[in-house]
Design an enzyme around this catalytic site. Structure first.
Site, PDB file in Angstrom:
ATOM      1  NE  ARG A 107       9.737 -18.060  13.804  1.00  0.00           N
ATOM      2  CZ  ARG A 107       8.544 -18.337  14.321  1.00  0.00           C
ATOM      3  NH1 ARG A 107       8.412 -18.514  15.627  1.00  0.00           N
ATOM      4  NH2 ARG A 107       7.485 -18.430  13.557  1.00  0.00           N
ATOM      5  CG  HIS A 134       5.011 -14.986  10.171  1.00  0.00           C
ATOM      6  ND1 HIS A 134       5.716 -16.054   9.652  1.00  0.00           N
ATOM      7  CD2 HIS A 134       4.425 -15.457  11.313  1.00  0.00           C
ATOM      8  CE1 HIS A 134       5.568 -17.115  10.440  1.00  0.00           C
ATOM      9  NE2 HIS A 134       4.794 -16.777  11.455  1.00  0.00           N
ATOM     10  CD  GLN A 137       0.301 -17.456  10.794  1.00  0.00           C
ATOM     11  OE1 GLN A 137       1.146 -18.035  11.443  1.00  0.00           O
ATOM     12  NE2 GLN A 137      -0.942 -17.898  10.702  1.00  0.00           N
ATOM     13  CG  ASP A 228       0.298 -11.457  16.414  1.00  0.00           C
ATOM     14  OD1 ASP A 228       0.374 -12.396  17.242  1.00  0.00           O
ATOM     15  OD2 ASP A 228       1.284 -11.071  15.744  1.00  0.00           O
ATOM     16  CB  CYS A 267      -0.444 -15.805  13.648  1.00  0.00           C
ATOM     17  SG  CYS A 267       0.108 -14.718  14.971  1.00  0.00           S
ATOM     18  NE  ARG A 295       2.816 -20.981   9.047  1.00  0.00           N
ATOM     19  CZ  ARG A 295       3.675 -20.613  10.007  1.00  0.00           C
ATOM     20  NH1 ARG A 295       3.219 -20.165  11.164  1.00  0.00           N
ATOM     21  NH2 ARG A 295       4.981 -20.639   9.790  1.00  0.00           N
TER      22      ARG A 295
HETATM   23  N1   CP Z   1       2.310 -18.648  14.137  1.00  0.00           N
HETATM   24  C1   CP Z   1       3.575 -19.035  14.312  1.00  0.00           C
HETATM   25  O1   CP Z   1       4.488 -18.696  13.554  1.00  0.00           O
HETATM   26  O2   CP Z   1       3.761 -19.832  15.404  1.00  0.00           O
HETATM   27  P1   CP Z   1       5.156 -20.322  15.991  1.00  0.00           P
HETATM   28  O3   CP Z   1       5.834 -19.114  16.602  1.00  0.00           O
HETATM   29  O4   CP Z   1       4.795 -21.349  17.023  1.00  0.00           O
HETATM   30  O5   CP Z   1       5.982 -20.898  14.881  1.00  0.00           O
HETATM   31  N1  NVA Z   2       3.913 -11.075  15.993  1.00  0.00           N
HETATM   32  C1  NVA Z   2       4.325 -12.306  16.656  1.00  0.00           C
HETATM   33  C2  NVA Z   2       3.976 -13.485  15.823  1.00  0.00           C
HETATM   34  C3  NVA Z   2       4.318 -14.814  16.409  1.00  0.00           C
HETATM   35  C4  NVA Z   2       3.985 -15.961  15.503  1.00  0.00           C
HETATM   36  C5  NVA Z   2       5.825 -12.259  16.913  1.00  0.00           C
HETATM   37  O1  NVA Z   2       6.578 -11.817  16.036  1.00  0.00           O
HETATM   38  O2  NVA Z   2       6.238 -12.648  18.016  1.00  0.00           O
END
Ligand code: CP
Ligand code: NVA
Length: 319
Positions: A107, A134, A137, A228, A267, A295
Site C-alpha cells: 500500500r 485499488h 477492492q 467513496d 469501499c 475483501r
Molecule cells: N477499503 C479499504 O481498503 O479499507 P482500508 O483502508 O481499511 O484497508
Molecule cells: N480513495 C480512498 C480509499 C480508501 C480505502 C483513499 O485512497 O484514501
C-alpha cells in the site's frame, strides 16, 4: 522466494481482466467451502509480507487472516518500522524481501512505487492501494455484485471523486460486461489513461461507459450506487478539494432516482454525513459490510492464483 521469470503481479485489476470472472467464482467457492477451507492450504510453508505506507483496517486484517487461512505466514511491515523510504531504495528492498518472502503486498502513495517494487521483486507483488488503483477492492466489489446476481438490474453508478477505487471498479465492471455511469465534479474526472484502458476493454465486452458532472444523471436507473470519501489518503493538503463536492452527497433524495432494489456500495471507511448519509448507508439496500468481508475471500483467490496456481486449480476438484 519461489519466484520465477513468469511471476505475475497485480498492479491494477485489468492485469487479470481475462481471469476475473473465474477469480470471482473461486472467491465465492472459498466463501462457501466450509470444512474444505480447513484442508486447503495452498500457501503452506509460504510467507507473505505486506508493506503499508498508509493506514488500513480492512486490507491489513483481511490479508493477515486470509493468508493464515490458506496456511501461509503473514507479516505486516509498517513503513515507519522498515528502511524503505528512509535509508533503502525500493529496488534494494524488493531484492531483499524476495529472498525471504513468497509474495508481497504494498500500500503506497505513488502508483509508480508499486510498479518499481514489482519490477525489482522476483515474487508476485499485489497493489494493496495506490493513488491510482485499488484492485483488491474491485475484486471484492464485483464479487459482491455477482453474489446478488439477477437482483442487480441496471448499471453501476459512481458518484464522487474519479479516484483509485473508481478506476478499478470501472475496469472490473466493464470487463464483466456492466455498464458504468459516473458523475464527478469538474476537475475531478478519472485519469485519462485509465479511461483509455477501460474503453478498450468495453469495446470487447459491449459495456457502455458514460460520464458527466451530474449525479442525478449517473444514478437514474442504476442497479448499484457507489461512492467513496471525497479527499483520499495523501490528498489532505489539497485545500478546497472538499468544497468541490457540494451536491455530490449520496442521500435519500439522490438514490430515489435508482432502481428500488439498487445496491448501495462503499469501499469504507465512510465519512458519514459527508459523501453519504446514515439513512443510505444503514438502509436495507446497503451491502458495505458484505464488501468488507469479501475483501478476504477475493484476496484468498488472488493470492492462491498468483502464488500457487497449481493448487488453485486443485481446489475446484475438492468442491
Ligand atoms: N477499503 C479499504 O481498503 O479499507 P482500508 O483502508 O481499511 O484497508
Ligand atoms: N480513495 C480512498 C480509499 C480508501 C480505502 C483513499 O485512497 O484514501
Amino acid at each position: 522466494m519461489r519466484g520465477s521469470d513468469s511471476k505475475r503481479d497485480l498492479m491494477a485489476i485489468d492485469d487479470v481482466s481475462e481471469e476475473l470472472s473465474e477469480l470471482i467464482a473461486w472467491a465465492i467457492a472459498f466463501k462457501h467451502a466450509g470444512d474444505i477451507n480447513y484442508e486447503f492450504k495452498p500457501l503452506d510453508g509460504m510467507s507473505i509480507g505486506s508493506i503499508y505506507e498508509k493506514p488500513s483496517t480492512r486490507t491489513r486484517v483481511s490479508f493477515e487472516v486470509g493468508v493464515s487461512r490458506l496456511g501461509g505466514h503473514p507479516l505486516t511491515l509498517l513503513s515507519n518500522d522498515i528502511q524503505l523510504g528512509k535509508s533503502e531504495s525500493i529496488a534494494d528492498t524488493a531484492a531483499v524481501l524476495s529472498r525471504y518472502l513468497d509474495g508481497i503486498t504494498y500500500r503506497c502513495f505513488k502508483h509508480g512505487d508499486a510498479e518499481e517494487l514489482a519490477r525489482h521483486a522476483t515474487v508476485p507483488v499485489i497493489n494493496a492501494l495506490s493513488d491510482l488503483h485499488h484492485p483488491c477492492q474491485a475484486a471484492a466489489d464485483l464479487m459482491t455484485i455477482a453474489e446478488h446476481g439477477e437482483s442487480v438490474s441496471g448499471h453501476i453508478a459512481w458518484v464522487g471523486d474519479g479516484n483509485n477505487v473508481f478506476h478499478d471498479l470501472l475496469l472490473a465492471g466493464v470487463a464483466l460486461g456492466h455498464d458504468v455511469s459516473y458523475a464527478t465534479p469538474a476537475g475531478f474526472e478519472p485519469d485519462e489513461s485509465v479511461m483509455d484502458r477501460a474503453r478498450r476493454i468495453s469495446a470487447t465486452t459491449g459495456a457502455i461507459i458514460s460520464g458527466s458532472n451530474d449525479p442525478v444523471k449517473a444514478v437514474s436507473g442504476a442497479g448499484v450506487v457507489y461512492t467513496d470519501i471525497f479527499v483520499s489518503m495523501g490528498e489532505e493538503h489539497m485545500e478546497g478539494k472538499f468544497n468541490a463536492f457540494d451536491g455530490f452527497q449520496v442521500n435519500e433524495e439522490l438514490v430515489s432516482n435508482a432502481n428500488p432494489d439498487y445496491l448501495f456500495m462503499h469501499c469504507l471507511p465512510a465519512h458519514r454525513g459527508e459523501e453519504v448519509t446514515d439513512a443510505v448507508i444503514d438502509s436495507p439496500n446497503s451491502v458495505v459490510f458484505e464488501q468488507a468481508e469479501n475483501r478476504m475471500w477475493a484476496q484468498m483467490s488472488l493470492l492462491t492464483y498468483l502464488c500457487n496456481e497449481t493448487a488453485w486449480h486443485a481446489f475446484r476438484e475438492l468442491e
